[in-house]
Design an enzyme around this catalytic site. Structure first.
Site, mmCIF file in Angstrom:
data_model
loop_
_atom_site.group_PDB
_atom_site.id
_atom_site.type_symbol
_atom_site.label_atom_id
_atom_site.label_comp_id
_atom_site.label_asym_id
_atom_site.label_seq_id
_atom_site.Cartn_x
_atom_site.Cartn_y
_atom_site.Cartn_z
ATOM 1 N N ASP A 245 0.834 -1.211 0.000
ATOM 2 C CA ASP A 245 0.000 0.000 0.000
ATOM 3 C C ASP A 245 0.869 1.263 0.000
ATOM 4 O OD1 ASP A 245 -2.418 1.328 -0.014
ATOM 5 O OD2 ASP A 245 -2.565 1.395 2.177
ATOM 6 N N ASN B 85 -11.033 -2.521 -5.182
ATOM 7 C CA ASN B 85 -10.285 -1.572 -6.032
ATOM 8 C C ASN B 85 -10.944 -1.376 -7.410
ATOM 9 O OD1 ASN B 85 -7.007 -2.566 -4.763
ATOM 10 N ND2 ASN B 85 -8.319 -0.882 -4.105
HETATM 11 C C1 IPE Z 1 -5.322 -2.606 -0.150
HETATM 12 O O1 IPE Z 1 -5.057 -1.259 -0.297
HETATM 13 C C2 IPE Z 1 -5.253 -3.252 -1.493
HETATM 14 C C3 IPE Z 1 -3.936 -3.338 -2.092
HETATM 15 C C4 IPE Z 1 -2.813 -2.953 -1.584
HETATM 16 C C5 IPE Z 1 -3.923 -3.944 -3.385
HETATM 17 P P1 IPE Z 1 -6.213 -0.162 -0.399
HETATM 18 O O2 IPE Z 1 -5.543 1.131 -0.527
HETATM 19 O O3 IPE Z 1 -7.191 -0.546 -1.442
HETATM 20 O O4 IPE Z 1 -6.933 -0.316 1.022
HETATM 21 P P2 IPE Z 1 -7.775 0.727 1.861
HETATM 22 O O5 IPE Z 1 -8.849 1.256 0.955
HETATM 23 O O6 IPE Z 1 -6.846 1.801 2.307
HETATM 24 O O7 IPE Z 1 -8.303 -0.057 3.016
HETATM 25 C C1 IPE Z 2 -1.708 0.237 -3.374
HETATM 26 O O1 IPE Z 2 -1.463 1.603 -3.385
HETATM 27 C C2 IPE Z 2 -1.901 -0.321 -4.751
HETATM 28 C C3 IPE Z 2 -3.282 -0.630 -5.088
HETATM 29 C C4 IPE Z 2 -4.303 -0.611 -4.270
HETATM 30 C C5 IPE Z 2 -3.544 -1.023 -6.465
HETATM 31 P P1 IPE Z 2 -2.641 2.646 -3.353
HETATM 32 O O2 IPE Z 2 -3.023 2.969 -4.756
HETATM 33 O O3 IPE Z 2 -3.740 2.213 -2.465
HETATM 34 O O4 IPE Z 2 -1.880 3.884 -2.714
HETATM 35 P P2 IPE Z 2 -2.460 4.903 -1.639
HETATM 36 O O5 IPE Z 2 -2.945 4.111 -0.466
HETATM 37 O O6 IPE Z 2 -3.564 5.660 -2.317
HETATM 38 O O7 IPE Z 2 -1.291 5.763 -1.310
HETATM 39 MG MG MG Z 3 -4.129 2.472 -0.472
#
Ligand code: IPE
Ligand code: IPE
Ligand code: MG
Length: 233
Positions: A17, A65
């Site tokens: 993340d 997502n």
């Molecule tokens: C979890 O991250 C999913 C991945 C890293 C692929 P998210 O960014 O989607 O999770 P939340 O929304 O902060 O819980």
């Molecule tokens: C994790 O990074 C990757 C995916 C969920 C695909 P994020 O895209 O959630 O990054 P932040 O949390 O917005 O920084």
């Molecule tokens: Mg995230």
């Protein structure tokens, strides 16, 4: 280089993340964060492979997502497909067994064909297992498994439910790592992490380095895993 560790986890799971925030901080579009995140993933796979850990599952894209803006989803799918093409031969040469877990129905056909081909070509490798969770949600996995069993008139037990999961042989998670500062599992491997050691760190995924992984391993080896029993000490 990683230090030799006495207690190596059998299965490491990583919630990668923080890509978006990494890009924001640099005034870059979010997809640049995902691109950088992918580079870090290739490096870390090597580190984990060398550490003689047998199973690695990474969370690349959750069932939730899909609700992100269309442009971001599109760029993530393109990145995923490119990464498959680019790393196809590398995974075979290194004898890494590759498997994807998640609900596949919304992914483009071309991508799924590549996934299937890679899964087939690597299915007999045993040394190191790399699982990619994409379009994955634990609630989805558990509900689908329960439905499959009920359709077949089978009794739901821990074993039968597990056998109906995306990857029945996926072992329980020993060490769960989440970058990006949030302390939650976001619907990732909830069942399989029932007794996982949870390691959260503030570093954003594109900034994740071998030393962070080393710290996670140190944390893991300092834990006594009791599984509900009484301490041996
Ligand atoms: C979890 O991250 C999913 C991945 C890293 C692929 P998210 O960014 O989607 O999770 P939340 O929304 O902060 O819980
Ligand atoms: C994790 O990074 C990757 C995916 C969920 C695909 P994020 O895209 O959630 O990054 P932040 O949390 O917005 O920084
Ligand atoms: Mg995230």
């Amino acid at each position: 280089m990683l230090l030799k560790q006495k207690n190596i986890p059998n299965h490491v799971a990583i919630i990668m993340d923080g890509n978006g925030r990494w890009a924001n901080k640099k005034d870059l579009p979010r997809h640049k964060g995902h691109e950088e995140g992918l580079l870090v993933l290739s490096k870390i796979i090597n580190v984990i492979y060398k550490a003689e850990i047998k199973h690695l599952t990474v969370f690349a894209f959750s069932s939730e997502n899909w609700k992100r803006p269309r442009e971001e989803v599109k760029s993530l799918l393109a990145l995923f497909e490119n990464a498959l093409v680019k790393n196809f031969q590398f995974l075979i040469d290194k004898k890494i067994k590759f498997k994807m877990l998640g609900s596949l129905s919304r992914f483009p056909k071309s991508l799924l064909l590549k996934v299937k081909e890679l899964e087939n070509k690597t299915k007999n490798f045993k040394h190191f297992n790399f699982y990619l969770a994409a379009g994955y949600g634990s609630k989805d996995e558990i509900v689908n498994a329960a439905n499959a069993l009920s359709k077949e008139g089978k009794t739901i037990t821990e074993k039968s439910l597990r056998n109906a999961f995306f990857i029945p042989k996926l072992p329980d998670v020993d060490l769960m790592i989440r970058t990006g500062g949030e302390k939650r599992l976001s619907n990732f491997l909830l069942w399989q992490s029932a007794y996982a050691e949870l390691y959260f760190l503030d570093a954003l995924w594109p900034d994740f380095k071998t030393r962070h992984f080393q710290a996670a391993l140190n944390f893991y080896s300092s834990k006594e895993r009791k599984f509900g029993k009484v301490s041996k000490n």
